[in-house]
Scaffold this motif. Sequence first.
Motif, PDB file in Angstrom:
ATOM      1  N   ALA A  29       0.863  -1.190   0.000  1.00 45.26           N
ATOM      2  CA  ALA A  29       0.000   0.000   0.000  1.00 45.26           C
ATOM      3  C   ALA A  29       0.898   1.240   0.000  1.00 45.26           C
ATOM      4  CB  ALA A  29      -0.912  -0.011   1.223  1.00 45.26           C
ATOM      5  N   PRO A  30       1.274   1.719  -1.189  1.00 37.50           N
ATOM      6  CA  PRO A  30       2.232   2.836  -1.298  1.00 37.50           C
ATOM      7  C   PRO A  30       1.806   4.106  -0.575  1.00 37.50           C
ATOM      8  CG  PRO A  30       1.927   1.755  -3.413  1.00 37.50           C
ATOM      9  CD  PRO A  30       0.886   1.188  -2.501  1.00 37.50           C
ATOM     10  N   ASP A  31       0.497   4.329  -0.445  1.00 37.56           N
ATOM     11  CA  ASP A  31       0.025   5.579   0.179  1.00 37.56           C
ATOM     12  C   ASP A  31      -0.194   5.454   1.689  1.00 37.56           C
ATOM     13  OD1 ASP A  31      -0.033   6.761  -2.346  1.00 37.56           O
ATOM     14  OD2 ASP A  31      -2.068   6.028  -2.733  1.00 37.56           O
ATOM     15  N   ALA A  32       0.118   4.301   2.271  1.00 38.13           N
ATOM     16  CA  ALA A  32      -0.132   4.089   3.702  1.00 38.13           C
ATOM     17  C   ALA A  32       0.737   4.996   4.559  1.00 38.13           C
ATOM     18  CB  ALA A  32       0.118   2.638   4.058  1.00 38.13           C
ATOM     19  N   GLN A  33       0.133   5.493   5.618  1.00 38.68           N
ATOM     20  CA  GLN A  33       0.866   6.290   6.614  1.00 38.68           C
ATOM     21  C   GLN A  33       1.137   5.359   7.805  1.00 38.68           C
ATOM     22  OE1 GLN A  33      -1.319   9.913   7.463  1.00 38.68           O
ATOM     23  NE2 GLN A  33      -2.020  10.053   5.328  1.00 38.68           N
ATOM     24  N   VAL A  34       2.374   4.929   7.917  1.00 39.08           N
ATOM     25  CA  VAL A  34       2.718   3.837   8.842  1.00 39.08           C
ATOM     26  C   VAL A  34       3.327   4.377  10.130  1.00 39.08           C
ATOM     27  CG1 VAL A  34       3.996   1.687   9.110  1.00 39.08           C
ATOM     28  CG2 VAL A  34       3.142   2.367   6.850  1.00 39.08           C
ATOM     29  N   THR A  35       2.794   3.926  11.256  1.00 40.78           N
ATOM     30  CA  THR A  35       3.368   4.225  12.567  1.00 40.78           C
ATOM     31  C   THR A  35       3.686   2.885  13.252  1.00 40.78           C
ATOM     32  OG1 THR A  35       2.089   6.260  12.793  1.00 40.78           O
ATOM     33  CG2 THR A  35       3.028   5.310  14.811  1.00 40.78           C
ATOM     34  N   ILE A  36       4.958   2.673  13.568  1.00 37.34           N
ATOM     35  CA  ILE A  36       5.366   1.418  14.208  1.00 37.34           C
ATOM     36  C   ILE A  36       5.845   1.714  15.626  1.00 37.34           C
ATOM     37  CG2 ILE A  36       6.813  -0.636  14.074  1.00 37.34           C
ATOM     38  CD1 ILE A  36       7.125  -0.141  11.097  1.00 37.34           C
ATOM     39  N   ASN A  37       5.181   1.116  16.584  1.00 33.32           N
ATOM     40  CA  ASN A  37       5.611   1.218  17.981  1.00 33.32           C
ATOM     41  C   ASN A  37       6.464   0.010  18.322  1.00 33.32           C
ATOM     42  OD1 ASN A  37       3.878   3.563  18.474  1.00 33.32           O
ATOM     43  ND2 ASN A  37       2.189   2.089  18.305  1.00 33.32           N
ATOM     44  N   THR A  38       7.277   0.140  19.358  1.00 28.75           N
ATOM     45  CA  THR A  38       8.086  -0.991  19.815  1.00 28.75           C
ATOM     46  C   THR A  38       7.857  -1.210  21.305  1.00 28.75           C
ATOM     47  OG1 THR A  38      10.026   0.361  20.335  1.00 28.75           O
ATOM     48  CG2 THR A  38       9.866  -0.509  18.089  1.00 28.75           C
ATOM     49  N   ALA A  39       8.037  -2.448  21.704  1.00 29.53           N
ATOM     50  CA  ALA A  39       7.911  -2.807  23.122  1.00 29.53           C
ATOM     51  C   ALA A  39       8.786  -4.016  23.381  1.00 29.53           C
ATOM     52  CB  ALA A  39       6.457  -3.103  23.486  1.00 29.53           C
ATOM     53  N   VAL A  40       9.070  -4.231  24.643  1.00 26.86           N
ATOM     54  CA  VAL A  40       9.878  -5.375  25.050  1.00 26.86           C
ATOM     55  C   VAL A  40       8.937  -6.491  25.471  1.00 26.86           C
ATOM     56  CG1 VAL A  40      11.601  -6.230  26.683  1.00 26.86           C
ATOM     57  CG2 VAL A  40      11.781  -3.904  25.768  1.00 26.86           C
ATOM     58  N   LYS A  41       9.203  -7.701  24.972  1.00 30.98           N
ATOM     59  CA  LYS A  41       8.383  -8.856  25.341  1.00 30.98           C
ATOM     60  C   LYS A  41       8.426  -9.077  26.839  1.00 30.98           C
ATOM     61  CE  LYS A  41       8.571 -11.861  21.258  1.00 30.98           C
ATOM     62  NZ  LYS A  41       9.005 -13.203  20.794  1.00 30.98           N
ATOM     63  N   LYS A  42       7.281  -9.389  27.413  1.00 31.00           N
ATOM     64  CA  LYS A  42       7.262  -9.764  28.827  1.00 31.00           C
ATOM     65  C   LYS A  42       7.918 -11.118  28.990  1.00 31.00           C
ATOM     66  CE  LYS A  42       3.061  -7.252  30.047  1.00 31.00           C
ATOM     67  NZ  LYS A  42       1.673  -7.363  30.570  1.00 31.00           N
ATOM     68  N   ALA A  43       8.674 -11.252  30.061  1.00 28.16           N
ATOM     69  CA  ALA A  43       9.344 -12.536  30.318  1.00 28.16           C
ATOM     70  C   ALA A  43       8.299 -13.638  30.433  1.00 28.16           C
ATOM     71  CB  ALA A  43      10.182 -12.460  31.583  1.00 28.16           C
ATOM     72  N   PHE A  44       8.604 -14.756  29.820  1.00 25.68           N
ATOM     73  CA  PHE A  44       7.701 -15.903  29.880  1.00 25.68           C
ATOM     74  C   PHE A  44       7.717 -16.488  31.277  1.00 25.68           C
ATOM     75  CE2 PHE A  44       7.113 -20.552  29.565  1.00 25.68           C
ATOM     76  CZ  PHE A  44       5.804 -20.553  29.123  1.00 25.68           C
ATOM     77  N   GLU A  45       6.568 -16.538  31.886  1.00 22.09           N
ATOM     78  CA  GLU A  45       6.462 -17.072  33.247  1.00 22.09           C
ATOM     79  C   GLU A  45       5.896 -18.475  33.185  1.00 22.09           C
ATOM     80  OE1 GLU A  45       4.191 -14.527  35.685  1.00 22.09           O
ATOM     81  OE2 GLU A  45       5.516 -12.808  35.458  1.00 22.09           O
ATOM     82  N   LYS A  46       6.654 -19.409  33.756  1.00 26.94           N
ATOM     83  CA  LYS A  46       6.164 -20.781  33.823  1.00 26.94           C
ATOM     84  C   LYS A  46       5.001 -20.852  34.798  1.00 26.94           C
ATOM     85  CE  LYS A  46      10.550 -23.077  32.818  1.00 26.94           C
ATOM     86  NZ  LYS A  46      11.551 -24.043  33.302  1.00 26.94           N
ATOM     87  N   PRO A  47       3.971 -21.578  34.438  1.00 27.82           N
ATOM     88  CA  PRO A  47       2.862 -21.713  35.385  1.00 27.82           C
ATOM     89  C   PRO A  47       3.339 -22.427  36.641  1.00 27.82           C
ATOM     90  CG  PRO A  47       2.635 -23.277  33.568  1.00 27.82           C
ATOM     91  CD  PRO A  47       3.763 -22.356  33.211  1.00 27.82           C
ATOM     92  N   ALA A  48       2.756 -22.037  37.770  1.00 28.32           N
ATOM     93  CA  ALA A  48       3.140 -22.665  39.033  1.00 28.32           C
ATOM     94  C   ALA A  48       2.898 -24.162  38.954  1.00 28.32           C
ATOM     95  CB  ALA A  48       2.332 -22.065  40.180  1.00 28.32           C
ATOM     96  N   LYS A  49       3.868 -24.921  39.387  1.00 27.02           N
ATOM     97  CA  LYS A  49       3.760 -26.378  39.317  1.00 27.02           C
ATOM     98  C   LYS A  49       2.698 -26.855  40.293  1.00 27.02           C
ATOM     99  CE  LYS A  49       6.616 -30.546  39.449  1.00 27.02           C
ATOM    100  NZ  LYS A  49       7.959 -31.079  39.737  1.00 27.02           N
ATOM    101  N   ALA A  50       1.785 -27.661  39.793  1.00 24.65           N
ATOM    102  CA  ALA A  50       0.712 -28.175  40.642  1.00 24.65           C
ATOM    103  C   ALA A  50       1.298 -29.106  41.691  1.00 24.65           C
ATOM    104  CB  ALA A  50      -0.310 -28.927  39.794  1.00 24.65           C
ATOM    105  N   PRO A  51       0.758 -29.074  42.909  1.00 28.91           N
ATOM    106  CA  PRO A  51       1.261 -29.983  43.933  1.00 28.91           C
ATOM    107  C   PRO A  51       1.067 -31.431  43.531  1.00 28.91           C
ATOM    108  CG  PRO A  51      -0.804 -28.942  44.629  1.00 28.91           C
ATOM    109  CD  PRO A  51      -0.365 -28.244  43.377  1.00 28.91           C
ATOM    110  N   ALA A  52       1.974 -32.296  43.975  1.00 29.25           N
ATOM    111  CA  ALA A  52       1.909 -33.707  43.591  1.00 29.25           C
ATOM    112  C   ALA A  52       0.648 -34.378  44.123  1.00 29.25           C
ATOM    113  CB  ALA A  52       3.159 -34.434  44.103  1.00 29.25           C
ATOM    114  N   LEU A  53       0.170 -33.949  45.285  1.00 26.58           N
ATOM    115  CA  LEU A  53      -1.028 -34.540  45.889  1.00 26.58           C
ATOM    116  C   LEU A  53      -2.011 -33.412  46.229  1.00 26.58           C
ATOM    117  CD1 LEU A  53       0.697 -37.092  48.300  1.00 26.58           C
ATOM    118  CD2 LEU A  53      -0.419 -37.613  46.128  1.00 26.58           C
ATOM    119  N   PRO A  54      -2.702 -32.889  45.215  1.00 27.04           N
ATOM    120  CA  PRO A  54      -3.547 -31.716  45.445  1.00 27.04           C
ATOM    121  C   PRO A  54      -4.714 -31.952  46.389  1.00 27.04           C
ATOM    122  CG  PRO A  54      -3.946 -32.643  43.260  1.00 27.04           C
ATOM    123  CD  PRO A  54      -2.741 -33.352  43.812  1.00 27.04           C
ATOM    124  N   GLY A  55      -5.151 -33.215  46.532  1.00 25.29           N
ATOM    125  CA  GLY A  55      -6.284 -33.491  47.396  1.00 25.29           C
ATOM    126  C   GLY A  55      -5.923 -33.842  48.823  1.00 25.29           C
TER     127      GLY A  55
END
Length: 367
Positions: free
Chosen positions: A72-98
């Motif tokens: 699109a030659p006539d497009a008016q382009v605005t590009i923002n930048t951001a830093v990816k959030k660190a990937f957080e591992k889900p909390a490990k479920a307890p071995a005996l939840p019940g």
Amino acid sequence: MSTTLYPALITEALSTVRYPGSGKNIVELGMLEDDIRIDGPKVSFTILFEKDTDPFKASLLKTAEAAIRLKAPDAQVTINTAVKKAFEKPAKAPALPGVKNIVAVSSGKGGVGKSTVAANLAVALAADGYRVGLLDADIFGPSLPKMFGLEGETIYMHEVDGRNLIIPAEKYGVKVLSIGFFIEPGSAAVWRGAMASNALKQLIQDADWGELDYFLIDMPPGTSDIHLTLVQTLGVTGTVVVTTPQQVALADARKGIAMFRDPKINVPVLGLIENMAWFTPEKHPDERYYIFGRQDAVDGLAHEFDVPVLARIPLVANVGDHNDSGSPIVLEPTASAQAFVHAAHELVDAVDRRNRTEAPTQAVKTH
């Protein structure tokens, strides 16, 4: 005539922009944020980088803008930048939840009656209406199948939420599992430490224990790989240390307490149970003979570590007979049975105190 902009066109254009050295485009790499905005010829969006100082940042922005202008030659382009959030591992479920409370019944040395105490505590708790599980973690010398009259018991599995889980045996209101169910009676479990540890993990994690108020673990004597595997697999509520009044037993019990209190393990010691505290003839229940030493020896150990003596269990000849017949003595109306009932009540109180005053125990992290 200007090109009509729409989100798919922008995504298509940006899928031609490759991140240097990766062989993949920025859309595949998840670098395009889901925030494309279009207002007539105006388009804006955000590109995510692992870090703000990405060396290819400037060149990627220019390439991305050029890719859109190619569509699109006539497009008016605005590009923002951001830093990816660190990937957080889900909390490990307890071995005996019940399971509400996990109690290790341990001892510094063998021969002090630890398994007898564990079995009778479990049955006494079940008789009081608690939901109880009992795991025989003494991989090399399992004895609970015999104490519960379950030798030769066939153990089955069933499917729960897509997993095949072991169904514990059940007797006297207690769910029981032991490596003894899976080996021939009388044969030796000749395993290296890693094999024994994996077997223990399987009995814990691959069994359908369900909802339990108390999960008692009959530990092997001493301090070993099995103990480390346990605290790495479960957040143990606390441990009960069984000892006799003999100095050699007390010396080993001291080492066991020190292990659980090591800062890297940090499992609360709920108290001591003095087994074989005195000998009482069956026909003379009021007589006491301190054949292994006076109780002040155990009191001294309790004072040293500031832990209570939860109960004192007398040595009565027919305790062994009940073990051999698969009928724990706590089921009988005897003075010895009452000592185990008292021990179970004291254990409940000790667990309640611990839960009111201390945070839940965390499983030990491995590095």
